[in-house]
Design a protein around this motif. Structure first.
Motif, PDB file in Angstrom:
ATOM      1  N   ASP A 239       0.871  -1.176   0.000  1.00 20.60           N
ATOM      2  CA  ASP A 239       0.000   0.000   0.000  1.00 20.60           C
ATOM      3  C   ASP A 239       0.903   1.220   0.000  1.00 20.60           C
ATOM      4  N   THR A 240       0.818   2.052  -1.037  1.00 21.41           N
ATOM      5  CA  THR A 240       1.748   3.166  -1.171  1.00 21.41           C
ATOM      6  C   THR A 240       1.458   4.315  -0.210  1.00 21.41           C
ATOM      7  N   HIS A 241       0.277   4.333   0.399  1.00 19.47           N
ATOM      8  CA  HIS A 241      -0.048   5.393   1.359  1.00 19.47           C
ATOM      9  C   HIS A 241       0.459   5.060   2.757  1.00 19.47           C
ATOM     10  N   THR A 242       0.348   3.804   3.142  1.00 24.77           N
ATOM     11  CA  THR A 242       0.743   3.409   4.494  1.00 24.77           C
ATOM     12  C   THR A 242       2.073   2.668   4.536  1.00 24.77           C
ATOM     13  N   GLY A 243       2.533   2.160   3.384  1.00 25.24           N
ATOM     14  CA  GLY A 243       3.745   1.361   3.367  1.00 25.24           C
ATOM     15  C   GLY A 243       3.548  -0.050   3.875  1.00 25.24           C
ATOM     16  N   LYS A 244       2.298  -0.464   4.091  1.00 25.92           N
ATOM     17  CA  LYS A 244       2.005  -1.786   4.626  1.00 25.92           C
ATOM     18  C   LYS A 244       2.094  -2.846   3.539  1.00 25.92           C
ATOM     19  N   LEU A 245       2.659  -4.001   3.895  1.00 28.78           N
ATOM     20  CA  LEU A 245       2.706  -5.141   2.986  1.00 28.78           C
ATOM     21  C   LEU A 245       1.326  -5.776   2.924  1.00 28.78           C
ATOM     22  N   ILE A 246       0.708  -5.741   1.767  1.00 33.26           N
ATOM     23  CA  ILE A 246      -0.640  -6.276   1.605  1.00 33.26           C
ATOM     24  C   ILE A 246      -0.608  -7.775   1.327  1.00 33.26           C
ATOM     25  N   ARG A 247       0.290  -8.186   0.427  1.00 33.39           N
ATOM     26  CA  ARG A 247       0.374  -9.602   0.077  1.00 33.39           C
ATOM     27  C   ARG A 247       1.782  -9.957  -0.340  1.00 33.39           C
ATOM     28  N   GLU A 248       2.151 -11.193  -0.004  1.00 34.09           N
ATOM     29  CA  GLU A 248       3.416 -11.750  -0.464  1.00 34.09           C
ATOM     30  C   GLU A 248       3.097 -12.998  -1.273  1.00 34.09           C
ATOM     31  N   LEU A 249       3.410 -12.967  -2.544  1.00 32.62           N
ATOM     32  CA  LEU A 249       3.052 -14.018  -3.477  1.00 32.62           C
ATOM     33  C   LEU A 249       4.314 -14.748  -3.919  1.00 32.62           C
ATOM     34  N   ARG A 250       4.203 -16.049  -4.073  1.00 31.24           N
ATOM     35  CA  ARG A 250       5.375 -16.849  -4.435  1.00 31.24           C
ATOM     36  C   ARG A 250       5.280 -17.280  -5.891  1.00 31.24           C
ATOM     37  N   ARG A 251       6.256 -16.848  -6.690  1.00 32.96           N
ATOM     38  CA  ARG A 251       6.332 -17.280  -8.081  1.00 32.96           C
ATOM     39  C   ARG A 251       6.801 -18.729  -8.180  1.00 32.96           C
ATOM     40  N   GLY A 252       7.803 -19.086  -7.354  1.00 32.67           N
ATOM     41  CA  GLY A 252       8.348 -20.439  -7.378  1.00 32.67           C
ATOM     42  C   GLY A 252       9.396 -20.580  -6.298  1.00 32.67           C
ATOM     43  N   THR A 253      10.088 -21.708  -6.304  1.00 32.08           N
ATOM     44  CA  THR A 253      11.125 -21.959  -5.307  1.00 32.08           C
ATOM     45  C   THR A 253      12.515 -21.777  -5.889  1.00 32.08           C
ATOM     46  N   ASN A 254      12.664 -21.940  -7.194  1.00 33.91           N
ATOM     47  CA  ASN A 254      13.961 -21.788  -7.829  1.00 33.91           C
ATOM     48  C   ASN A 254      14.183 -20.335  -8.247  1.00 33.91           C
ATOM     49  N   LYS A 255      15.425 -19.929  -8.247  1.00 32.35           N
ATOM     50  CA  LYS A 255      15.763 -18.569  -8.631  1.00 32.35           C
ATOM     51  C   LYS A 255      15.411 -18.336 -10.093  1.00 32.35           C
ATOM     52  N   ALA A 256      14.878 -17.148 -10.391  1.00 33.73           N
ATOM     53  CA  ALA A 256      14.512 -16.793 -11.759  1.00 33.73           C
ATOM     54  C   ALA A 256      14.651 -15.283 -11.924  1.00 33.73           C
ATOM     55  N   ASP A 257      14.723 -14.860 -13.168  1.00 32.96           N
ATOM     56  CA  ASP A 257      14.795 -13.443 -13.483  1.00 32.96           C
ATOM     57  C   ASP A 257      13.398 -12.990 -13.896  1.00 32.96           C
ATOM     58  N   ILE A 258      12.693 -12.310 -13.004  1.00 33.48           N
ATOM     59  CA  ILE A 258      11.345 -11.834 -13.310  1.00 33.48           C
ATOM     60  C   ILE A 258      11.458 -10.605 -14.198  1.00 33.48           C
TER      61      ILE A 258
END
Length: 456
Positions: A239-258
């Motif tokens: 949230d850009t107003h409060t700086g609060k982390l809203i969600r943490e989403l997992r793309r995968g377990t192996n390292k990747a270049d998003i």
């Protein structure tokens, strides 16, 4: 007998240097060794192409759907010095201004009346009107990717850039963005809606990650911020107003270049794509998220557990098919990919609104994926397909007119083979694994662009 290496391909793909959507996903631009082109995102249509002699462009950035484009030289033989930004008016087909810096330009973000240029350790902002005026600049940490993001909606103010410390994001509030000029007679005046949380009360820094940032993305409203790091396993929504982390989403377990993140226009979902060639779709809003979680997450309230088991995984995904099969005749057993072949797995993704056959139902959001090999994919989300099946339209219509449609996770057929529309296999849902497999998006339409539109 010695045989030289040859590559035999069913198609002659176009080699894209860069591809990117405008802020509203209505058009996209591509740069090739021959010049650049502007396309309508959906339905796919070539708006204009410019063949340029004497060099190549690193990227072409559209400013909404206006005729103004920002060009930066690069690629095999740069047309312009890489330390310049060229303002190009495509309505007249010529340059109208240029900005020169003491170092190479790393990235660009723009909105109506504003341009932000990212250099290695600073970001410079300009106002763009009849004259281009330098507004201000900010220092950043080492930022070789030139990542930055700007909110493009009416009255939006947010500019997100890399902070001075690794993994931090600096939030800057520019003067509000003016709405687009309406066509036709002027509408009646309406009172401007004030944001209950002013920019003065908003935070200016977010410690997003502990490693280098790789992408920054904001929706047009600027209310949210999506960040990824060099580890490539987690996507964090703030949230850009409060700086609060809203969600943490997992793309995968192996390292990747998003490579990128894109917010759905209503800000309820995002899609992410990486060098693995897979597009992931996540839900962002709602207490009962449709994202997948580990089956062991129900035990997290009773026993200590690693944070991994609380992870939210994408509820849908699509694997971009690899390039057509290439046959190599060589005296050695090496199967290395030739350097001059385009990377079909490299893609950029955007959202489009597609009308339904039933006028009583709202338009359906779908994904458009553009590959650097000249492939255009229109993907439907699983939830929309279920709704479509539950409420069939009284007037049935034939399926989408696609040609040479590849199946997800397989190789495209040669051009001489008859086309068909790809559908998910019946047993796909049974093969889902916790945190590994999601429901596959459905390929509604596949087309080619670039060389197939008359490029030499």
């Amino acid at each position: 007998m010695n045989l030289a290496r040859h590559s035999i391909s069913a198609t002659n793909p176009v080699n894209l240097i860069d591809a990117r959507f405008d802020a509203d996903f209505q058009i996209f631009t591509i740069s090739t060794p021959e010049g650049f082109a502007v396309y309508r995102a959906w339905p796919l249509d070539l708006v204009r192409k410019r063949e340029l002699s004497g060099g190549t462009l690193q990227f072409v950035v559209p400013c909404h759907t206006s005729s103004l484009l920002f060009l930066v030289g690069g690629g095999p033989s740069p047309l312009y010095p890489p330390n310049k930004v060229i303002l190009w008016d495509d309505a007249i087909g010529s340059e109208v201004a240029e900005l020169e810096f003491r170092e190479r330009v790393r990235g660009i973000a723009c909105r109506r009346g504003w341009l932000a240029v990212s250099l290695r350790r600073r970001v410079v902002v300009f106002t763009v009107a009849e004259q281009v005026t330098r507004y201000k600049e900010w220092d950043t940490c080492d930022n070789p990717r030139g990542i930055l993001a700007i909110a493009t909606g009416a009255y939006s103010t947010l500019l997100a850039i890399a902070g001075r410390q690794m993994g931090h994001v600096q939030l800057i509030h520019l003067p509000p963005c003016s709405p687009p000029v309406p066509k036709g007679p002027p509408p009646p005046p309406t009172p401007r809606k004030q944001n209950p949380r002013s920019a003065k009360s908003s935070i200016s820094m977010i410690a997003a990650h502990t490693s280098d940032l790789t992408t920054l993305t904001v929706p047009p409203s600027g209310r949210l911020l999506a960040t990824t790091s060099s580890r490539g396993t987690l996507i964090r929504i703030w949230d850009t107003h409060t700086g609060k982390l809203i969600r943490e989403l997992r793309r995968g377990t192996n390292k990747a270049d998003i490579y990128g993140i894109a917010f759905r226009p209503d800000e309820t979902e995002i899609c992410a794509w990486s060098n693995n060639g897979t597009v992931h779709v996540f839900a962002v809003t709602g207490s009962e998220s449709s994202n997948r979680q580990s089956s062991l997450s129900v035990l997290t309230t009773y026993i200590p557990h690693p944070k991994y088991f609380d992870s939210e995984w994408s509820y849908a995904q699509y694997r971009i098919p690899t390039q057509s099969s290439h046959i190599y005749l060589s005296s050695t057993s090496s199967r290395a990919r030739p350097a001059d072949l385009p990377d079909e797995d490299r893609c950029v993704v955007g959202w489009v609104s597609v009308p339904n056959d039933d006028p009583q139902r709202p338009p359906e959001y779908q994904l458009i994926a553009l590959t650097y090999g000249g492939g255009w994919y229109r993907l439907a989300l699983p939830g929309a397909l279920a709704s479509r099946a539950a409420s069939p339209s009284p007037s049935s219509s034939p399926g989408p007119t696609s040609h040479n449609v590849p199946k997800s996770g397989s190789r495209p057929r040669p051009a001489s083979v008859s086309s068909s529309t790809s559908r998910a296999s019946k047993g796909k849902e049974k093969e889902r694994k916790e945190g590994k497999e999601g429901i596959t998006c459905i390929l509604e339409e596949f087309r080619r662009f670039g060389r197939w539109d008359g490029w030499t």
